[in-house]
Design an enzyme around this catalytic site. Sequence first.
Site, mmCIF file in Angstrom:
data_model
loop_
_atom_site.group_PDB
_atom_site.id
_atom_site.type_symbol
_atom_site.label_atom_id
_atom_site.label_comp_id
_atom_site.label_asym_id
_atom_site.label_seq_id
_atom_site.Cartn_x
_atom_site.Cartn_y
_atom_site.Cartn_z
ATOM 1 N N HIS A 189 0.654 -1.070 -0.072
ATOM 2 C CA HIS A 189 -0.066 -0.015 0.001
ATOM 3 C C HIS A 189 0.813 1.303 -0.045
ATOM 4 C CE1 HIS A 189 -3.725 2.184 1.330
ATOM 5 N NE2 HIS A 189 -2.830 3.241 1.681
ATOM 6 N N GLU A 190 1.751 1.196 0.872
ATOM 7 C CA GLU A 190 2.533 2.481 1.000
ATOM 8 C C GLU A 190 3.565 2.695 -0.184
ATOM 9 O OE1 GLU A 190 1.587 4.600 3.021
ATOM 10 O OE2 GLU A 190 0.389 3.404 4.470
ATOM 11 N N HIS B 194 1.765 4.429 -2.669
ATOM 12 C CA HIS B 194 1.725 5.938 -2.654
ATOM 13 C C HIS B 194 3.124 6.576 -3.155
ATOM 14 C CE1 HIS B 194 -1.797 6.585 -0.439
ATOM 15 N NE2 HIS B 194 -1.665 5.783 0.792
ATOM 16 N N HIS C 232 3.603 6.640 -6.836
ATOM 17 C CA HIS C 232 2.702 7.744 -7.227
ATOM 18 C C HIS C 232 3.573 9.063 -7.112
ATOM 19 C CE1 HIS C 232 -1.736 9.582 -7.159
ATOM 20 N NE2 HIS C 232 -0.954 10.288 -8.118
#
Length: 624
Positions: A413-414, A417, A420
């Site tokens: 998940h991180e 980020h 991105h």
Amino acid sequence: MKRRIKAVALAVFAVVLSSSLLVLSQTRGRTEISPQHTWKLEDLYPSDQAWDDAKEKTVSKFDGVLSFKGKLGDSTSELLGCLELDSNISKELVHLHSYAAMKSDEDTRNSKYLALKQQIEQIIADYRAKASFIEPEITRMDTAKIDQFITQEPGLRIYEMYLKNIQRLKAHKLFEKEEKLLAEVSLLADSPHSIFSVFSNAELPFPQVTLSDGAIATLNQAGYAHYRASPNRDDREKVFQAFWTMFDNFKLTFGAQLDANIKRDIFYARARKYSSCLESAMAPDNIPKEVYLALIENVNRNLPTFHRYLDLKKRMLGVESLKYSDLYAPAVKDIDLRYTFDQAKELILDSLKPLGPDYCNAARQAFENRWIDVYPTPGKKMGAYSNGSAYDVHPYILLNYNGLYLDVTTLAHELGHAMHSYYSNKNQPFPTADYSIFVAEVASTFNEALLMEKMLSDTKDDETRLTLLMNYLDGAKTTFFRQTQFAEFELRIHEKAEHGEPLTGDVLSELYGDILKKYYGHEQDHCHIEDLYKIEWAYVPHFYYNFYVYQYVTSFAASTALVGKALSGEEGAVEKHIEFISSGGSDYPINLLRKAGVDMTSSEPFDKTISFINKVMDEIEAIL
């Protein structure tokens, strides 16, 4: 550039509750951990002294911005010169804040770095006050003149989004003196959250309970997150009772803190002439408030799907009546998926292969070049986050890795980020590199979905598949349904305050309890909610973020739709995703997602998400 600085503070404070594990084991000091498993903040500044030197150098530039005051509409050179200086100062302030905040997060007990963080936040407020004339002057320019300036001066094109957004919000901009006053108020405005953070993390008198095996459990934030998942039902109930009784004992204090925060939101909304706090929060990203209202409506309409999940959980736990304290218990017994950090790294990198070699190579840099602070240590900030604000350095990731599968999903998940931010910073100039919170969770949940697809494709054992599928449903519960429940509560408390109704601890508990019982089907016996648990609102930091949580839900729905396109082999789907994460804030978030292939103003992404959740439950029931 005010918006980017604000986003930095939010990124550092925001703990991703949807996927982070608050770990129990915090026995090793930082000096006992291999440097390879700690983040390399020296990439920002080689030392505290270097940080201090950079701070002084940046502050020395502040008065330079005043030389442009009253001249922005005179010529393209004046406007460009001012925006370039403002951009450069903002970028340096972002670096300074990131370093101080992340050093503080390494050990929240260290007052030195807390002081540095407070110092740079004061400096940021001082700069905002000096630069507060910029937006009012741009507001006074007409759109035709701005278009003319952009045509005449190519250097202004990277500021086009910023300039036109100011024009769009012209009706809500104030005169220079008023803007300066709002800038001066910013430090005071953050006080409710600061007090909440210190009180709930450091000074609450966390209780201890004796478990069925004789062990004594300290129920701080990490201990609660660990022991609430105990396989022993009596232990879980004991943990819930003790932890939430502690919060209930301080409901007057927590109520006063949250009430002060809501009053802050009302102050800003009214100062800028918005009809409501919701409209004020949605306006900067040009998101219709109907998107927020439709989200609550869509999820409420689909609560039977959530209740189906609760009934499935009850069946798998083998209990007659599902309690709220049962929700974190493992539904599949004797399956303990554990991974070393190196195993997690290779598993995740393998799962990301559908996004292409360039993406995978970029992701590998995070592990090889020390972007990640991996393990829990005494005093370290709980949870997990990614901070991609250091534009020309690289993103950073804070974890509290403890070897469970949930930690692996948190890392995926991180890392989403971080990628991105990496792609946005790589492909966008600084003024458009910062992406909206509305799209922030798309890349992260996209990566989680790829990880689950990889795990399921490699797993044939029924018990392990059940574990993985239930892990997805537990995540959907947290990210899709629970965050919508939070969003509905947040809307209602703002509406109450806007109508002059009091927000005491008791009022907040009653309202939260009603919404909680509705979502969990208390009256229909899908899940029993004890009255004590109405105090849960006091535990949630996101209620201090001004309509933040709904974006978890919209991002989850968007990524579910987008990852479905990518995994089905739809032509151009992967390329559109890479283009999306490379776009930063170059367009409004609704438009960026539409280009990527999903329309968030329609019900389609929510319908596809509900359909996929039901499909997962179909497979679980087939296995059972």
